[in-house]
Design a protein around this motif. Sequence first.
Motif, PDB file in Angstrom:
ATOM      1  N   ASN A 108      35.208  18.687  32.280  1.00 28.16           N
ATOM      2  CA  ASN A 108      36.317  18.067  33.013  1.00 28.16           C
ATOM      3  C   ASN A 108      35.948  17.767  34.456  1.00 28.16           C
ATOM      4  O   ASN A 108      36.484  16.840  35.071  1.00 28.16           O
ATOM      5  CB  ASN A 108      37.541  18.977  32.999  1.00 28.16           C
ATOM      6  N   SER A 109      35.052  18.576  35.014  1.00 27.69           N
ATOM      7  CA  SER A 109      34.652  18.409  36.408  1.00 27.69           C
ATOM      8  C   SER A 109      33.548  17.373  36.562  1.00 27.69           C
ATOM      9  O   SER A 109      33.280  16.922  37.677  1.00 27.69           O
ATOM     10  CB  SER A 109      34.160  19.752  36.967  1.00 27.69           C
ATOM     11  N   ARG A 110      32.915  17.015  35.468  1.00 29.93           N
ATOM     12  CA  ARG A 110      31.806  16.067  35.513  1.00 29.93           C
ATOM     13  C   ARG A 110      32.233  14.658  35.110  1.00 29.93           C
ATOM     14  O   ARG A 110      31.827  13.678  35.717  1.00 29.93           O
ATOM     15  CB  ARG A 110      30.689  16.570  34.583  1.00 29.93           C
ATOM     16  N   ASN A 111      33.061  14.549  34.085  1.00 28.45           N
ATOM     17  CA  ASN A 111      33.436  13.249  33.550  1.00 28.45           C
ATOM     18  C   ASN A 111      34.739  12.780  34.194  1.00 28.45           C
ATOM     19  O   ASN A 111      35.783  13.411  34.042  1.00 28.45           O
ATOM     20  CB  ASN A 111      33.591  13.335  32.029  1.00 28.45           C
ATOM     21  N   LYS A 112      34.672  11.672  34.925  1.00 30.26           N
ATOM     22  CA  LYS A 112      35.830  11.207  35.697  1.00 30.26           C
ATOM     23  C   LYS A 112      37.008  10.818  34.806  1.00 30.26           C
ATOM     24  O   LYS A 112      38.164  10.951  35.210  1.00 30.26           O
ATOM     25  CB  LYS A 112      35.433  10.019  36.579  1.00 30.26           C
ATOM     26  N   LEU A 113      36.744  10.325  33.598  1.00 34.02           N
ATOM     27  CA  LEU A 113      37.852   9.989  32.712  1.00 34.02           C
ATOM     28  C   LEU A 113      38.576  11.252  32.265  1.00 34.02           C
ATOM     29  O   LEU A 113      39.819  11.324  32.340  1.00 34.02           O
ATOM     30  CB  LEU A 113      37.348   9.219  31.490  1.00 34.02           C
ATOM     31  N   LEU A 114      37.844  12.270  31.820  1.00 32.88           N
ATOM     32  CA  LEU A 114      38.471  13.518  31.405  1.00 32.88           C
ATOM     33  C   LEU A 114      39.202  14.168  32.572  1.00 32.88           C
ATOM     34  O   LEU A 114      40.271  14.764  32.406  1.00 32.88           O
ATOM     35  CB  LEU A 114      37.423  14.474  30.827  1.00 32.88           C
ATOM     36  N   MET A 115      38.616  14.060  33.763  1.00 30.22           N
ATOM     37  CA  MET A 115      39.251  14.594  34.966  1.00 30.22           C
ATOM     38  C   MET A 115      40.579  13.891  35.230  1.00 30.22           C
ATOM     39  O   MET A 115      41.605  14.539  35.465  1.00 30.22           O
ATOM     40  CB  MET A 115      38.304  14.408  36.157  1.00 30.22           C
ATOM     41  N   ARG A 116      40.574  12.553  35.172  1.00 27.62           N
ATOM     42  CA  ARG A 116      41.798  11.797  35.407  1.00 27.62           C
ATOM     43  C   ARG A 116      42.872  12.158  34.369  1.00 27.62           C
ATOM     44  O   ARG A 116      44.053  12.288  34.691  1.00 27.62           O
ATOM     45  CB  ARG A 116      41.521  10.290  35.321  1.00 27.62           C
ATOM     46  N   GLN A 117      42.464  12.294  33.123  1.00 30.28           N
ATOM     47  CA  GLN A 117      43.428  12.624  32.078  1.00 30.28           C
ATOM     48  C   GLN A 117      44.023  14.006  32.292  1.00 30.28           C
ATOM     49  O   GLN A 117      45.225  14.217  32.073  1.00 30.28           O
ATOM     50  CB  GLN A 117      42.750  12.525  30.711  1.00 30.28           C
ATOM     51  N   ALA A 118      43.200  14.971  32.745  1.00 30.86           N
ATOM     52  CA  ALA A 118      43.713  16.313  33.038  1.00 30.86           C
ATOM     53  C   ALA A 118      44.697  16.263  34.205  1.00 30.86           C
ATOM     54  O   ALA A 118      45.757  16.910  34.171  1.00 30.86           O
ATOM     55  CB  ALA A 118      42.556  17.253  33.353  1.00 30.86           C
ATOM     56  N   TYR A 119      44.378  15.499  35.238  1.00 30.95           N
ATOM     57  CA  TYR A 119      45.279  15.354  36.381  1.00 30.95           C
ATOM     58  C   TYR A 119      46.598  14.715  35.948  1.00 30.95           C
ATOM     59  O   TYR A 119      47.678  15.126  36.374  1.00 30.95           O
ATOM     60  CB  TYR A 119      44.639  14.477  37.459  1.00 30.95           C
ATOM     61  N   GLU A 120      46.495  13.690  35.115  1.00 32.18           N
ATOM     62  CA  GLU A 120      47.695  12.980  34.675  1.00 32.18           C
ATOM     63  C   GLU A 120      48.634  13.909  33.914  1.00 32.18           C
ATOM     64  O   GLU A 120      49.851  13.902  34.130  1.00 32.18           O
ATOM     65  CB  GLU A 120      47.273  11.809  33.797  1.00 32.18           C
ATOM     66  N   ARG A 121      48.062  14.734  33.028  1.00 36.31           N
ATOM     67  CA  ARG A 121      48.896  15.667  32.262  1.00 36.31           C
ATOM     68  C   ARG A 121      49.589  16.668  33.160  1.00 36.31           C
ATOM     69  O   ARG A 121      50.708  17.111  32.881  1.00 36.31           O
ATOM     70  CB  ARG A 121      48.030  16.404  31.225  1.00 36.31           C
ATOM     71  N   ALA A 122      48.918  17.049  34.272  1.00 36.13           N
ATOM     72  CA  ALA A 122      49.475  18.063  35.168  1.00 36.13           C
ATOM     73  C   ALA A 122      50.347  17.467  36.268  1.00 36.13           C
ATOM     74  O   ALA A 122      50.893  18.207  37.089  1.00 36.13           O
ATOM     75  CB  ALA A 122      48.329  18.869  35.796  1.00 36.13           C
ATOM     76  N   GLY A 123      50.473  16.150  36.317  1.00 37.14           N
ATOM     77  CA  GLY A 123      51.295  15.521  37.341  1.00 37.14           C
ATOM     78  C   GLY A 123      50.657  15.485  38.712  1.00 37.14           C
ATOM     79  O   GLY A 123      51.347  15.342  39.728  1.00 37.14           O
TER      80      GLY A 123
END
Length: 416
Positions: free
Chosen positions: A103-118
């Motif tokens: 999650n800390s390396r892949n910007k797409l996975l990072m963005r998706q994690a941020y989106e889920r958490a608001g």
Amino acid sequence: MKLLTIETRQYLTYYHSRYRQVQAFGVDLYVMNGEGTADFWPADHYRLVGSKKIDEMIACAEEWHATEQFDGVITFSEAAVIAVASVAEALGLPGIGVDGARNSRNKLLMRQAYERAGVPIPAFRYVTELDDALAAGAEFGYPVILKPTLGAGSHLVYRVDGPQEMARDFATASEGLRNMFWINAEADDVDLGPIGLLVESFLDGPEYLMEALAWDDEVYLGSVVDRITAEGRSFDDDVHHAPTSLPAEELARVHHAVKAAARAQGLRRSVMHAEVRYHEGKPHLLEIAARVGGGGLDTIARITADYDPIRSVVDVGRGVKPPVRHYWPTGTHITAMCLICDGGVVENIEVPSEVTESDRVFLQQITARPGDVILRPPDGNTIFGFLGTTGTSKEDAFGLMTELAGKITVTLEGDR
């Protein structure tokens, strides 16, 4: 105390200065490179696997650990974050976990994690075809940002101002992904998440960089730095100033956003390099890397905020909470910059005594050597060093820095 540090693919001698800082804390430091050169580190403390395959790297680390009994595994390389999490897990040593690393390396996975958490972030779209990128640009409204999901160092990151530029930059970036060091340096046979390009809405405010620490239920902003680069279409000439110009109430808002983002990524005990940019008066997360920031950001943190990110790497690596406080500036002003030159093969770099002997130069590091290849956008984003100066104000420090930078000369093969 014994620590193992890892590079999946050797990146010149870029991290040697960091390794020496780790040793200065009394650490018995061992180095393992997946791919690299045989003379990279003293032989009795060095292993060259000869492969980036994760199973072979883990096997080498396990064999070495059986005799040396390491206290922790660390890295300073963005491309080794997932591999180090995998090795630490295999050795039963402290780590951030493979999921948190991914999650800390892949910007797409990072963005998706941020989106889920608001967590506040730019609008984003993962694109595989030019038509997708053009549709995202039309939806978000130009300008937009085009960037790789597995980038680093602002490689192949572009501000795109219209459909014609999107067609050109999408082609350039898509081709550039094939040869990007930060992708090709990742360990083989690991899940890296989607590899491709993101289109993001443009954030029009100032940007801030933080050396931070996540420890259980708290996040500490150890250092906060203003990015003062005069931006163009690419983001390859970082200039920084500290202490930050952010007032206390805005620091509190930034802290809240970074804390929420770290949780969303799954970082519970980790050093972090966080980047935040304002838009319409609100801080938005650009990214959080599970490593310390590059260049001289560690030195800047020590001088301007009395926080040592390298010490935190050592402590977190062995599972001990580092000495850290919430951000409190020391009052010393600095400016610092990446040193860049034209592309080519380095023949010689000359740094005059006026630079090396100045008592106001706190950072002067040349990372390129004769024979090294300097790549410039769109082919790459190689820097040849760093320069930082102190002053009584931002203007005072910046003036001296730019003056001294102009005195450093780089000769490339074929220049004469």
